[in-house]
Design a protein around this motif. Sequence first.
Motif, PDB file in Angstrom:
ATOM      1  N   GLN A 290       0.817  -1.224   0.000  1.00  0.00           N
ATOM      2  CA  GLN A 290       0.000   0.000   0.000  1.00  0.00           C
ATOM      3  C   GLN A 290       0.848   1.270   0.000  1.00  0.00           C
ATOM      4  N   ARG A 291       2.161   1.128  -0.185  1.00  0.00           N
ATOM      5  CA  ARG A 291       3.082   2.271  -0.271  1.00  0.00           C
ATOM      6  C   ARG A 291       2.993   3.162   0.963  1.00  0.00           C
ATOM      7  N   LEU A 292       2.959   2.542   2.142  1.00  0.00           N
ATOM      8  CA  LEU A 292       2.800   3.278   3.388  1.00  0.00           C
ATOM      9  C   LEU A 292       4.105   3.894   3.878  1.00  0.00           C
ATOM     10  N   ALA A 293       5.231   3.474   3.325  1.00  0.00           N
ATOM     11  CA  ALA A 293       6.516   4.040   3.741  1.00  0.00           C
ATOM     12  C   ALA A 293       6.609   5.530   3.412  1.00  0.00           C
ATOM     13  N   THR A 294       5.888   5.951   2.387  1.00  0.00           N
ATOM     14  CA  THR A 294       5.946   7.363   1.988  1.00  0.00           C
ATOM     15  C   THR A 294       5.276   8.269   3.013  1.00  0.00           C
ATOM     16  N   ALA A 295       4.482   7.716   3.916  1.00  0.00           N
ATOM     17  CA  ALA A 295       3.772   8.534   4.905  1.00  0.00           C
ATOM     18  C   ALA A 295       4.621   8.858   6.127  1.00  0.00           C
ATOM     19  N   MET A 296       5.828   8.307   6.215  1.00  0.00           N
ATOM     20  CA  MET A 296       6.674   8.587   7.379  1.00  0.00           C
ATOM     21  C   MET A 296       7.167  10.025   7.361  1.00  0.00           C
ATOM     22  N   THR A 297       7.363  10.583   8.553  1.00  0.00           N
ATOM     23  CA  THR A 297       7.919  11.927   8.677  1.00  0.00           C
ATOM     24  C   THR A 297       9.424  11.888   8.416  1.00  0.00           C
ATOM     25  N   VAL A 362      10.613   8.302  17.997  1.00  0.00           N
ATOM     26  CA  VAL A 362       9.972   8.825  16.784  1.00  0.00           C
ATOM     27  C   VAL A 362       8.799   7.964  16.332  1.00  0.00           C
ATOM     28  N   PHE A 363       8.760   6.687  16.737  1.00  0.00           N
ATOM     29  CA  PHE A 363       7.624   5.825  16.439  1.00  0.00           C
ATOM     30  C   PHE A 363       6.865   5.537  17.733  1.00  0.00           C
ATOM     31  N   THR A 364       5.794   4.771  17.650  1.00  0.00           N
ATOM     32  CA  THR A 364       4.992   4.458  18.824  1.00  0.00           C
ATOM     33  C   THR A 364       4.849   2.943  18.954  1.00  0.00           C
ATOM     34  N   GLY A 365       4.585   2.503  20.180  1.00  0.00           N
ATOM     35  CA  GLY A 365       4.263   1.105  20.431  1.00  0.00           C
ATOM     36  C   GLY A 365       5.336   0.126  20.036  1.00  0.00           C
ATOM     37  N   LEU A 366       6.608   0.470  20.216  1.00  0.00           N
ATOM     38  CA  LEU A 366       7.682  -0.436  19.810  1.00  0.00           C
ATOM     39  C   LEU A 366       7.738  -1.642  20.749  1.00  0.00           C
ATOM     40  N   ARG A 367       7.754  -2.823  20.160  1.00  0.00           N
ATOM     41  CA  ARG A 367       7.825  -4.059  20.924  1.00  0.00           C
ATOM     42  C   ARG A 367       8.904  -4.959  20.332  1.00  0.00           C
ATOM     43  N   PHE A 379       6.759  -1.753  15.395  1.00  0.00           N
ATOM     44  CA  PHE A 379       6.407  -0.420  15.862  1.00  0.00           C
ATOM     45  C   PHE A 379       5.420   0.204  14.884  1.00  0.00           C
ATOM     46  N   THR A 380       4.761   1.252  15.315  1.00  0.00           N
ATOM     47  CA  THR A 380       3.682   1.855  14.527  1.00  0.00           C
ATOM     48  C   THR A 380       3.923   3.348  14.313  1.00  0.00           C
ATOM     49  N   TYR A 381       3.181   3.922  13.389  1.00  0.00           N
ATOM     50  CA  TYR A 381       3.227   5.363  13.161  1.00  0.00           C
ATOM     51  C   TYR A 381       1.926   5.784  12.499  1.00  0.00           C
ATOM     52  N   ASP A 382       1.638   7.071  12.569  1.00  0.00           N
ATOM     53  CA  ASP A 382       0.394   7.615  12.005  1.00  0.00           C
ATOM     54  C   ASP A 382       0.546   7.839  10.511  1.00  0.00           C
TER      55      ASP A 382
END
Length: 384
Positions: A290-297, A362-367, A379-382
């Motif tokens: 889904q090309r979600l890598a482009t949404a990273m800050t 910089v990310f959230t919920g890292l496990r 880990f997750t991100y918005d």
Amino acid sequence: MRSIVDTTTVQQLDPLGTLDGRPAGIVAVVGSLVFSVVVTANRAGQIEDPFLANAALFFIAVSAVLYIVTTSPIRPPFSGGLHALIVGLLIIAFALSSASIGSGGALLTDFWGPLVIGVMCMALAPYRPIAELVTLGIVASIFTGFIGLVQSSVADVAAPPMIVVLFTMTPVLTMSLGGAAFARSLASTHKRWEARARRAARRQLDREHDSVARSVQQDRVTILNRDVVPLFTELAQRGIVSPEDRARAAQYSESIRSLMVSEVNRSWLESVVATSFGALDDGRRVQDPQRLATAMTPHQRTALRAAVLAVASGTDLIADTVRLRIEKTPTGAAITVTGSVGSNESSWRSTLAPYIAVLRVVFTGLRISYRSPSLTVRFTYDTP
């Protein structure tokens, strides 16, 4: 744009610098605990209620343990609730210590608690926003001033109440505000440095654009010289185009087209991973349909790129086993990194600790899940 004072912490701006400074904070906090024990032991003859004095030391010890545990790089970013809890425990400890003395104390031996509270406020300065540091510091100083005032009313203190209040408030107020001012200075300096670095990077990118374009063009020319030119030379010599020649031309054309389409569609993360670890023939090194890598800050891209390069240049993870998968979640996206570990647990944890610290910020919920030899980091991100 959000203000640094309102939202940003030194830990978020400089995770590695905060990690390097953490040992000094631990020494200060543990030193405060030792100081509390020594002072309590020295004034044992003045203590009317030993239980309250021991309870005060217990709360100080709990706050020290909380600081050491919650500021660890393997823990989530330090929260405002923990900030208030730790400072609140120290205020309670000061109140219990003052109550344990009763009417038998003197000003200079009773009111050591504000020093401990002030040291903790300074140690916590890198982990919370400046506005919160200032607010909680002022609130803590008010409480300590009130406790000092109450103690002076029951003890034999030959000093005006206002002097007692100022005496107890000053260490907390000056240390908390000093820590906040230092954190603000670091944050402002980092922001200015980041802005200059970004401008320099843009200028460098502009200068390299032409050379990159020439490099890409040379790659295409190399492919043509290797496959297409020999075919044309052969056709020119024979003067006849056979069905086999048409098949070869179609094959070369499809090969070149596929290569160009693949490179155009490749995301920045796929390029970084392919450069670091080498591309796989099956194209499954990075799964991001889904090309979600482009949404990273930019901060997230920088942190993930640094982690990938560190893993690729090290020997802790076996390069051929590393995979990255990005999936859509109800609140954003989740990244799962898997691989096989080729070293012992203490070695890879020590090597990856700085990068994990940055990723947690910089990310959230890292496990992290480790079952030898398999390591999984998620880990997750918005996303927009």
